[in-house]
Design an enzyme around this catalytic site. Structure first.
Site, PDB file in Angstrom:
ATOM      1  N   SER A  18       0.829  -1.216   0.000  1.00 40.37           N
ATOM      2  CA  SER A  18       0.000   0.000   0.000  1.00 40.37           C
ATOM      3  C   SER A  18       0.858   1.259   0.000  1.00 40.37           C
ATOM      4  CB  SER A  18      -0.906   0.011   1.233  1.00 40.37           C
ATOM      5  OG  SER A  18      -1.865  -0.996   1.131  1.00 40.37           O
ATOM      6  N   ASP A  21      -7.354  -7.958   4.850  1.00 46.44           N
ATOM      7  CA  ASP A  21      -6.506  -8.745   3.946  1.00 46.44           C
ATOM      8  C   ASP A  21      -5.912  -9.970   4.637  1.00 46.44           C
ATOM      9  OD1 ASP A  21      -6.957  -6.933   1.941  1.00 46.44           O
ATOM     10  OD2 ASP A  21      -5.013  -5.928   2.115  1.00 46.44           O
ATOM     11  N   LYS A  23     -12.841  -9.171  -3.201  1.00 44.89           N
ATOM     12  CA  LYS A  23     -11.384  -9.042  -3.332  1.00 44.89           C
ATOM     13  C   LYS A  23     -10.923  -9.777  -4.595  1.00 44.89           C
ATOM     14  CE  LYS A  23     -10.672  -6.546   0.323  1.00 44.89           C
ATOM     15  NZ  LYS A  23     -10.250  -5.161   0.189  1.00 44.89           N
ATOM     16  N   SER A  78     -13.381   1.859   3.069  1.00 48.13           N
ATOM     17  CA  SER A  78     -12.389   1.429   2.072  1.00 48.13           C
ATOM     18  C   SER A  78     -11.338   2.510   1.879  1.00 48.13           C
ATOM     19  CB  SER A  78     -13.096   1.143   0.741  1.00 48.13           C
ATOM     20  OG  SER A  78     -12.179   1.240  -0.327  1.00 48.13           O
ATOM     21  N   ARG A 134     -14.277  -6.742 -10.515  1.00 47.72           N
ATOM     22  CA  ARG A 134     -14.409  -6.128  -9.176  1.00 47.72           C
ATOM     23  C   ARG A 134     -15.143  -4.791  -9.252  1.00 47.72           C
ATOM     24  NH1 ARG A 134      -8.808  -6.450  -6.140  1.00 47.72           N
ATOM     25  NH2 ARG A 134     -10.152  -5.717  -4.452  1.00 47.72           N
TER      26      ARG A 134
END
Ligand code: S3P
Length: 435
Positions: free
Chosen positions: A22, A319, A346, A172, A127
């Protein structure tokens, strides 16, 4: 590529966590639209961050990459194009398997004075993108996608943006970041309120770069800003470290040290959850690396018990659910996971993917609409299980193979390279037998 993992007698060693995915995405994106030049050290070796780098290069940014040693990771030198300096790509932009690339880049591409098209692999094209298209459209962006503007490929017309006030429907970080990045070039303030905290790397980095950004609890506001390039020492990825932490806890004869793990509180839910389960996890040498808290993590053999995970901790460990599920199977009593419907969208439907292989491995587990229930018995049977081409499912299966009664064959194991290309080599160096 399929791989078989067998249980070692002892599991011991030291691992250096790879650069955080990230933080690496954000370090490339934000420096690419900054003023000046920056060096990014310990850049994530995974394919996802390479997708982001490739897109920024395609938009005209000068990025040089040097491959590092096992302990140091890759280094990027980025010459910032400035907030308005990107130029039209001469081809479709490819985000590969990476949701973070597609969603955050959408915020950057939305307000440009040129058109862009962005696509991704089969998984990414299935997605949900409506969640970013909606607020960006409210800001004035013109974005088209398949299935009534909900799926990639996405087409961006560009044009001027205006600030908005927006209540996020889900906690999110990708959605929050997409709006914040668009807000950097929008007229007026952009204000976001979140239902729960999610990872805050974008806010931290924008602040360090001098953006007009204010964070007040769950509210974030950003104004039109120029940003300055800053050097980033990327902390180790806790989402990758989590596999070794769980391995250290569930193996009957283990001590694993993972060096340089980012323990930002918006990411470290997995440590809290595993400690609540009775995990012997020690944080050593806590320090600050480029504005992010970092520690070495020591995980040793533990008697785990089941737990209940729900509510505001979920975005802080979403995650990690595929590997927490392995810990739950090896624990005593039941683990219940709720408020995790995001797992269904995901890289795969991670609720089904996880429960399917657990059940096939003889574990009593049940999928629920927004989570799962797992009755731990300390036993996982060997066999051949599908990763479904999802990196985190493949790696969770690899760790399960280090404690299962018979070896575990992981189908499509090579997808670990999405976040952690060295995963299988390290598993072997820790004593796991891979062939
Ligand atoms: C990420 C945010 C999370 C996480 C993903 C990376 C990010 O996704 O699951 O792996 O870097 O912003 P959501 O924002 O969809 O929750």
């Amino acid at each position: 590529m399929d791989l078989t993992v067998s249980r070692p007698r002892r599991l011991a060693g030291e691992v250096v966590a790879p650069g955080d995915k990230s933080v690496s995405h954000r370090a490339v994106m934000l420096n690419s639209i900054g003023e000046g030049q920056a060096t990014v050290r310990n850049f994530s070796p995974g394919d996802d961050c390479t997708s982001t780098m490739g897109i920024m290069r395609a938009l005209g940014v000068d990025i040089a990459r040097t491959t590092g040693s096992d302990d140091a990771g890759d280094t990027l030198v980025i010459k910032g194009a400035g907030i308005d300096g990107l130029r039209a790509a001469d081809d479709v932009l490819d985000a590969g398997n990476s949701g973070t690339t597609m969603r955050l880049m959408s915020g950057i591409l939305a307000g440009r004075d040129f058109k862009s098209t962005m696509t991704g692999d089969d998984s990414l094209r299935s997605r949900p993108m409506g969640r970013i298209i909606k607020p960006l459209s409210e800001m004035g962006a013109v974005i088209r996608g398949r299935e009534n503007n909900t799926l990639a490929p996405l087409e961006f017309d560009g044009g001027a943006l205006n600030g908005i006030e927006y209540d996020l429907p889900v906690a999110s970080a990708q959605l929050k970041s997409a709006i914040l990045l668009a807000g950097l070039r929008a007229e007026g303030k952009t204000r976001i309120s979140q239902p729960d905290a999610s990872r805050d790397h974008t806010e931290r980095m924008l602040k360090a770069m001098g953006a007009d950004i204010e964070v007040d609890g769950l509210n974030v506001a950003v104004g039109e800003s120029q940003i300055n390039c800053v050097d980033v020492d990327v902390p180790g990825d806790i989402s990758s470290a989590a596999f070794w932490i769980v391995a250290g806890l569930i193996h009957p004869n283990a001590e694993v040290v993972i060096k340089g793990v980012g323990i930002n509180p918006t990411r470290a839910g997995v440590i809290t959850a595993l400690q609540d389960m009775g995990g012997n996890i020690e944080l050593v040498d806590e320090r600050d690396v480029a504005g992010e808290p970092v520690a070495d993590v020591v995980a040793t053999t533990s008697n785990l018990r089941g737990t209940e995970l729900a509510g505001s901790i979920m975005p802080l460990l979403m995650d990690e659910v595929p590997i927490i599920a392995v810990a739950a199977a090896m624990a005593e009593d039941e683990t219940i996971i709720r408020d995790a419907a995001e797992l269904r969208v995901k890289e795969t439907d991670r609720i089904s993917a996880t429960v399917d292989w657990l059940v096939a491995a003889g574990v009593e587990a049940e999928a629920r609409e927004d989570g799962m229930a797992i009755v731990g018995s300390g036993r996982i049977a060997g066999g051949t299980y599908q990763s479904q081409d999802d990196h985190r499912i493949a790696m969770a299966l690899g760790i399960a193979g280090m404690v299962s009664e018979e070896p575990i064959r992981v189908v499509e194991a090579s997808c670990a390279s999405i976040s952690y290309p060295e995963f299988w080599d390290i598993l072997q160096s820790l004593g796991g037998i891979v062939d």
